[in-house]
Design a protein around this motif. Structure first.
Motif, PDB file in Angstrom:
ATOM      1  N   VAL A  65     -15.198 -14.050   3.264  1.00  0.00           N
ATOM      2  CA  VAL A  65     -16.175 -14.885   2.570  1.00  0.00           C
ATOM      3  C   VAL A  65     -15.658 -15.275   1.183  1.00  0.00           C
ATOM      4  CG1 VAL A  65     -18.502 -14.981   1.620  1.00  0.00           C
ATOM      5  CG2 VAL A  65     -18.116 -13.896   3.835  1.00  0.00           C
ATOM      6  N   LEU A  66     -15.087 -14.323   0.446  1.00  0.00           N
ATOM      7  CA  LEU A  66     -14.549 -14.621  -0.882  1.00  0.00           C
ATOM      8  C   LEU A  66     -13.379 -15.597  -0.798  1.00  0.00           C
ATOM      9  CD1 LEU A  66     -14.691 -11.083  -2.543  1.00  0.00           C
ATOM     10  CD2 LEU A  66     -16.241 -13.006  -2.884  1.00  0.00           C
ATOM     11  N   SER A  67     -12.594 -15.502   0.266  1.00  0.00           N
ATOM     12  CA  SER A  67     -11.493 -16.447   0.473  1.00  0.00           C
ATOM     13  C   SER A  67     -12.027 -17.860   0.673  1.00  0.00           C
ATOM     14  CB  SER A  67     -10.653 -16.039   1.696  1.00  0.00           C
ATOM     15  OG  SER A  67     -10.053 -14.780   1.500  1.00  0.00           O
ATOM     16  N   ARG A  68     -13.153 -17.980   1.372  1.00  0.00           N
ATOM     17  CA  ARG A  68     -13.750 -19.292   1.572  1.00  0.00           C
ATOM     18  C   ARG A  68     -14.177 -19.893   0.225  1.00  0.00           C
ATOM     19  NH1 ARG A  68     -16.206 -22.032   5.790  1.00  0.00           N
ATOM     20  NH2 ARG A  68     -14.588 -20.979   7.011  1.00  0.00           N
ATOM     21  N   GLY A  69     -14.636 -19.055  -0.695  1.00  0.00           N
ATOM     22  CA  GLY A  69     -14.993 -19.546  -2.018  1.00  0.00           C
ATOM     23  C   GLY A  69     -13.803 -20.145  -2.742  1.00  0.00           C
ATOM     24  N   LEU A  70     -12.657 -19.490  -2.672  1.00  0.00           N
ATOM     25  CA  LEU A  70     -11.442 -20.034  -3.283  1.00  0.00           C
ATOM     26  C   LEU A  70     -11.050 -21.350  -2.624  1.00  0.00           C
ATOM     27  CD1 LEU A  70      -9.244 -16.808  -3.623  1.00  0.00           C
ATOM     28  CD2 LEU A  70     -10.498 -17.979  -5.435  1.00  0.00           C
ATOM     29  N   GLN A  71     -11.266 -21.433  -1.324  1.00  0.00           N
ATOM     30  CA  GLN A  71     -10.878 -22.626  -0.579  1.00  0.00           C
ATOM     31  C   GLN A  71     -11.781 -23.805  -0.899  1.00  0.00           C
ATOM     32  OE1 GLN A  71     -10.701 -21.947   3.628  1.00  0.00           O
ATOM     33  NE2 GLN A  71     -10.353 -24.077   4.136  1.00  0.00           N
ATOM     34  N   ASP A  77      -5.926 -25.194  -4.952  1.00  0.00           N
ATOM     35  CA  ASP A  77      -5.291 -26.490  -5.228  1.00  0.00           C
ATOM     36  C   ASP A  77      -4.722 -26.514  -6.643  1.00  0.00           C
ATOM     37  OD1 ASP A  77      -6.088 -27.336  -2.745  1.00  0.00           O
ATOM     38  OD2 ASP A  77      -7.958 -28.183  -3.461  1.00  0.00           O
ATOM     39  N   VAL A  78      -5.503 -26.008  -7.590  1.00  0.00           N
ATOM     40  CA  VAL A  78      -5.048 -25.969  -8.978  1.00  0.00           C
ATOM     41  C   VAL A  78      -3.827 -25.077  -9.109  1.00  0.00           C
ATOM     42  CG1 VAL A  78      -5.688 -25.317 -11.335  1.00  0.00           C
ATOM     43  CG2 VAL A  78      -7.372 -26.414  -9.846  1.00  0.00           C
ATOM     44  N   LEU A  79      -3.874 -23.914  -8.467  1.00  0.00           N
ATOM     45  CA  LEU A  79      -2.751 -22.983  -8.535  1.00  0.00           C
ATOM     46  C   LEU A  79      -1.502 -23.582  -7.908  1.00  0.00           C
ATOM     47  CD1 LEU A  79      -1.868 -20.147  -9.361  1.00  0.00           C
ATOM     48  CD2 LEU A  79      -2.590 -19.337  -7.109  1.00  0.00           C
ATOM     49  N   ALA A  80      -1.669 -24.271  -6.784  1.00  0.00           N
ATOM     50  CA  ALA A  80      -0.517 -24.877  -6.105  1.00  0.00           C
ATOM     51  C   ALA A  80       0.149 -25.934  -6.979  1.00  0.00           C
ATOM     52  CB  ALA A  80      -0.957 -25.486  -4.771  1.00  0.00           C
ATOM     53  N   ARG A  81      -0.656 -26.762  -7.635  1.00  0.00           N
ATOM     54  CA  ARG A  81      -0.074 -27.796  -8.501  1.00  0.00           C
ATOM     55  C   ARG A  81       0.647 -27.180  -9.692  1.00  0.00           C
ATOM     56  NH1 ARG A  81      -5.101 -29.947  -8.465  1.00  0.00           N
ATOM     57  NH2 ARG A  81      -5.247 -29.592 -10.714  1.00  0.00           N
ATOM     58  N   THR A  82       0.129 -26.060 -10.172  1.00  0.00           N
ATOM     59  CA  THR A  82       0.731 -25.410 -11.335  1.00  0.00           C
ATOM     60  C   THR A  82       2.050 -24.744 -10.980  1.00  0.00           C
ATOM     61  OG1 THR A  82      -1.481 -24.988 -12.211  1.00  0.00           O
ATOM     62  CG2 THR A  82       0.324 -23.723 -13.168  1.00  0.00           C
ATOM     63  N   VAL A  83       2.107 -24.131  -9.808  1.00  0.00           N
ATOM     64  CA  VAL A  83       3.259 -23.305  -9.438  1.00  0.00           C
ATOM     65  C   VAL A  83       4.366 -24.114  -8.772  1.00  0.00           C
ATOM     66  CG1 VAL A  83       4.010 -21.386  -7.984  1.00  0.00           C
ATOM     67  CG2 VAL A  83       1.857 -21.224  -9.249  1.00  0.00           C
ATOM     68  N   LEU A  84       3.994 -25.050  -7.904  1.00  0.00           N
ATOM     69  CA  LEU A  84       5.011 -25.743  -7.115  1.00  0.00           C
ATOM     70  C   LEU A  84       5.742 -26.783  -7.957  1.00  0.00           C
ATOM     71  CD1 LEU A  84       3.163 -26.256  -3.713  1.00  0.00           C
ATOM     72  CD2 LEU A  84       4.734 -24.448  -4.371  1.00  0.00           C
ATOM     73  N   PRO A  85       7.075 -26.768  -7.957  1.00  0.00           N
ATOM     74  CA  PRO A  85       7.842 -27.759  -8.725  1.00  0.00           C
ATOM     75  C   PRO A  85       7.718 -29.144  -8.104  1.00  0.00           C
ATOM     76  CG  PRO A  85       9.319 -26.411  -7.385  1.00  0.00           C
ATOM     77  CD  PRO A  85       7.948 -25.814  -7.243  1.00  0.00           C
ATOM     78  N   GLY A  99       6.585 -18.115  -1.881  1.00  0.00           N
ATOM     79  CA  GLY A  99       6.186 -17.118  -2.875  1.00  0.00           C
ATOM     80  C   GLY A  99       4.721 -17.230  -3.223  1.00  0.00           C
ATOM     81  N   LEU A 100       4.236 -18.465  -3.368  1.00  0.00           N
ATOM     82  CA  LEU A 100       2.813 -18.673  -3.648  1.00  0.00           C
ATOM     83  C   LEU A 100       1.970 -18.184  -2.473  1.00  0.00           C
ATOM     84  CD1 LEU A 100       0.498 -19.806  -5.330  1.00  0.00           C
ATOM     85  CD2 LEU A 100       0.959 -22.059  -4.331  1.00  0.00           C
ATOM     86  N   GLY A 101       2.392 -18.505  -1.253  1.00  0.00           N
ATOM     87  CA  GLY A 101       1.659 -18.045  -0.074  1.00  0.00           C
ATOM     88  C   GLY A 101       1.599 -16.529  -0.003  1.00  0.00           C
ATOM     89  N   ALA A 113      -5.112 -18.173   3.218  1.00  0.00           N
ATOM     90  CA  ALA A 113      -4.015 -18.676   2.374  1.00  0.00           C
ATOM     91  C   ALA A 113      -3.157 -19.673   3.136  1.00  0.00           C
ATOM     92  CB  ALA A 113      -3.165 -17.504   1.878  1.00  0.00           C
ATOM     93  N   MET A 114      -2.892 -19.382   4.413  1.00  0.00           N
ATOM     94  CA  MET A 114      -2.087 -20.282   5.232  1.00  0.00           C
ATOM     95  C   MET A 114      -2.807 -21.614   5.441  1.00  0.00           C
ATOM     96  SD  MET A 114       0.746 -20.659   6.877  1.00  0.00           S
ATOM     97  CE  MET A 114       1.249 -22.119   7.773  1.00  0.00           C
ATOM     98  N   ALA A 115      -4.093 -21.549   5.747  1.00  0.00           N
ATOM     99  CA  ALA A 115      -4.856 -22.776   5.976  1.00  0.00           C
ATOM    100  C   ALA A 115      -4.895 -23.652   4.724  1.00  0.00           C
ATOM    101  CB  ALA A 115      -6.276 -22.428   6.424  1.00  0.00           C
ATOM    102  N   LEU A 116      -4.991 -23.025   3.556  1.00  0.00           N
ATOM    103  CA  LEU A 116      -5.041 -23.774   2.304  1.00  0.00           C
ATOM    104  C   LEU A 116      -3.729 -24.472   1.999  1.00  0.00           C
ATOM    105  CD1 LEU A 116      -6.976 -21.293  -0.012  1.00  0.00           C
ATOM    106  CD2 LEU A 116      -7.738 -23.553   0.669  1.00  0.00           C
ATOM    107  N   LEU A 117      -2.612 -23.801   2.297  1.00  0.00           N
ATOM    108  CA  LEU A 117      -1.308 -24.325   1.899  1.00  0.00           C
ATOM    109  C   LEU A 117      -0.646 -25.186   2.973  1.00  0.00           C
ATOM    110  CD1 LEU A 117       0.185 -21.234   0.010  1.00  0.00           C
ATOM    111  CD2 LEU A 117      -0.802 -23.321  -0.955  1.00  0.00           C
ATOM    112  N   MET A 118      -1.233 -25.248   4.163  1.00  0.00           N
ATOM    113  CA  MET A 118      -0.628 -26.086   5.209  1.00  0.00           C
ATOM    114  C   MET A 118      -0.522 -27.554   4.806  1.00  0.00           C
ATOM    115  SD  MET A 118      -1.732 -24.754   9.019  1.00  0.00           S
ATOM    116  CE  MET A 118      -1.145 -26.272   9.762  1.00  0.00           C
ATOM    117  N   PRO A 119      -1.577 -28.172   4.229  1.00  0.00           N
ATOM    118  CA  PRO A 119      -1.414 -29.568   3.795  1.00  0.00           C
ATOM    119  C   PRO A 119      -0.321 -29.731   2.741  1.00  0.00           C
ATOM    120  CG  PRO A 119      -3.734 -28.959   3.848  1.00  0.00           C
ATOM    121  CD  PRO A 119      -2.957 -27.696   4.022  1.00  0.00           C
TER     122      PRO A 119
END
Length: 617
Positions: A65-71, A77-85, A99-101, A113-119
């Protein structure tokens, strides 16, 4: 061998056979095993369902449930934009993504985490000119490896901790898995990023795996002091993935420019006209700090104040803001996103959102229109709707149902639709962090800490209330809850000790290190062909029995089960993340072992010395 031992072994053999066959879903098999144990008198009837109250089961459900809140909030999305070059090469980009995954998987469900980062992975594959599979498989394996590092990273860790608690030694702490798990994860990630991805077969992604509705035509306002202020349109377009979002117009001072020049600078209050799918809308809003122009929160208003409502409508339209108070009378009513198709001959055909007074009559917002790739030069609120249009609507569930019924629209099959919210992203991340810290410092048990986090998420609405129960993977919950009493029956009848004695005497021949390696390898094999949580539940009592037979501490053996259960790299059925990439990556059943087998060798070589060092026998 006693009659009870023969009975539990027969039930266990049939259960594993059904797991391996795949003919029945794993929760059905687990429930059948539990009922069989009750009928055979191996589990008391009044204790058959105690597993549903087990702390491991509660914690698994709460983490989902808490993971769904992050999703849903857009925090990842914010973390991915910050971390990924943005412009790095293949090695650096894969290292950042995997590493982010892995890092996310340590603190949220690794399937989430996988579902979020697949796109993100699919976009990255296009930028790096790689087949999707060569990015998706490293990401899937990275998220699985990351789950080894903390108590809540993956269900097997919680199950292992629960079995340790049953021995009287207490459960494992939040970061007790880190010394071994982190070392294994780092070694595995290094192998995957530096060399392993080249072993992934070049495949072609399967078509039709995603639910496509075409691009929406929508409007987004530039906030005061937002990121887009002062940028040129050309600079803004460079930040967006052209495959999922593009700017097709600009509205300034209520004047629309259909083909604005790329050198035009954006001002606060400008409205960008976007053509984007749902992922593109979320990306644009988050990256550029925009707000959907037609997204207005309904405010309390007396339902019978028709004259005042009319005056407010006319005044708001004169100002060009399109913002009136809504007659929906509950601030606490949950606001949903739905996709509706306009049927031929519907009352809505030829009329616009303004004509229909959507907000004043129904309390709804029209956020976007999809028209088979055709564009309109009209503003969204004044666009005359046509049959076949796909409408992205926002509002209370009852109002959406009433509108669809009154106006001749039908809803599409539900799918996950989200609009990022910076406020909710911060709150959801804070709730998860506090829950982890409370559990890590022993202020509350993990199950209670994460349950409190779920309660906070519901009160603060970082998780949509309708998603609290749909976020839980109920088959996994039933699986765990059903197998916990079965595993207890193995211990109570002495079957676990009997199996342990056989394995130690015939295979390990009394050598603790050999027995430790054997436990990990057997667990690895089982996790590749049956659910990893089920594998952990079956192997834990056997591991404890082997340790008791050898007269050594059980911790290393339980950790070996945790590592082995998380190493499902050979098949698409061993872990849900492997299944997720099967279609989008264009993989076949036999494609996983090419990277998975050498990765399991790396894990074994690294894990055994670390286990002996951190958890001495």
């Amino acid at each position: 061998m006693s009659g009870d031992q023969i009975a539990i072994l027969a039930i266990l053999a049939a259960t594993m056979g059904l797991f391996l066959s795949g003919r029945l879903r794993h929760d059905v098999v687990a429930l059948a095993a539990l009922i069989a144990c009750v009928v055979a008198g191996l589990v008391p009837a009044d204790e058959a369902f105690v597993g549903f109250g087990h702390p491991a089961v509660i914690t698994v459900a709460c983490v989902l449930v808490l993971s769904r809140g992050l999703q849903s909030s857009g925090a990842v999305d914010v973390l991915a934009r910050t971390v990924l070059p943005a412009n790095a090469g293949r090695t650096a980009s894969l290292a950042a993504l995997t590493g982010l995954g892995a890092a996310l998987s340590g603190f949220m469900n690794n399937v989430g985490a996988m579902a979020l980062l697949m796109p993100v992975a699919l976009q990255l594959s296009r930028r790096l000119d790689m087949t999707p599979g060569r990015v998706l498989m490293p990401l899937a394996f990275g998220t699985i490896l990351g789950g080894m590092t903390t108590l809540i990273g993956t269900p097997p860790n919680l199950i292992v901790s629960g079995f340790r608690a049953q021995t009287g030694a207490g459960g494992f702490g939040m970061f007790d898995f880190a010394p071994v798990g982190l070392g294994v994860a780092l070694a595995g990630l290094a192998f995957v990023v530096l060399a392993g991805w080249r072993l992934v077969p070049v495949t072609r992604a399967a078509a039709g795996e995603h639910f496509e509705t075409g691009a929406y035509f929508t409007e987004a306002r530039v906030k005061e002091d937002g990121k887009a202020v002062g940028m040129t349109l050309r600079e803004i377009e460079a930040k967006l993935d052209p495959d999922i979002a593009q700017i097709v117009g600009l509205v300034r001072n209520e004047v629309r420019v259909s083909a604005p020049h790329g050198a035009r600078r954006i001002r606060s209050g400008d409205i960008l006209v976007l053509e984007a799918d749902m992922d593109g809308i979320a990306e644009a809003l988050s990256k550029l700090d925009l707000k959907l122009e037609e997204q207005v929160r309904p405010e309390p208003k007396p339902a019978d104040d028709g004259d005042a409502e009319k005056r407010e409508t006319e005044a708001a339209e004169a100002e060009g803001t399109g913002r009136q108070e809504n007659r929906q009378n509950s601030e606490s009513e949950e606001i949903l996103l739905r996709e509706l198709v306009v049927l031929p001959g519907a009352q809505i055909v030829g009329r616009s959102a303004r004509d229909l007074s959507l907000r004043t009559r129904y309390g709804l917002n029209l956020l976007g229109v999809s028209r088979n790739g055709r564009r309109s030069t009209a503003r969204l609120r004044t666009m005359a709707l046509e049959s076949g249009d796909l409408l992205l609507m926002q509002g209370p569930s009852d109002a959406l149902t009433d509108f669809a019924s009154d106006m001749g629209c039908v809803p599409l099959a539900e799918r996950e639709l989200r609009i990022p919210s910076n406020r909710k992203a911060i709150i959801s991340a804070a709730i998860l962090a506090v829950s982890i810290l409370v559990a890590a410092f022993g202020l509350l048990p993990a199950a209670v800490s994460f349950s409190a986090g779920v309660l906070a998420s519901m009160v603060l609405k970082t998780v949509p209330l309708r998603s609290v129960y749909t976020a839980v993977d109920w088959p996994v919950v039933v699986l765990l809850a059903a197998l916990i009493p079965v595993a207890a029956a193995m211990e109570a009848t002495g079957t676990a000790e009997l199996l342990a004695s056989f394995l130690v005497g015939t295979v390990a021949q009394g050598h603790p290190v050999v027995a430790l390696a054997m436990v990990m390898l057997v667990t690895m094999f089982l996790s590749d062909v049956m659910n990893n949580a089920a594998t952990a539940a079956v192997m834990c009592p056997i591991a404890i029995g082997i340790a008791a037979t050898l007269g050594v501490a059980a911790d290393a053996f339980l950790m070996a089960v945790a590592i082995g259960a998380s190493c499902a790299f050979l098949t698409p059925i061993g872990h849900q993340n492997n299944t997720l990439i099967l279609g989008p990556g264009g993989f076949g059943f036999g494609d996983y072992w090419r990277l998975g087998l050498p990765l399991e060798v790396v894990v074994t070589v690294v894990a055994l010395p670390l286990l002996l060092l951190v958890w001495p026998l």
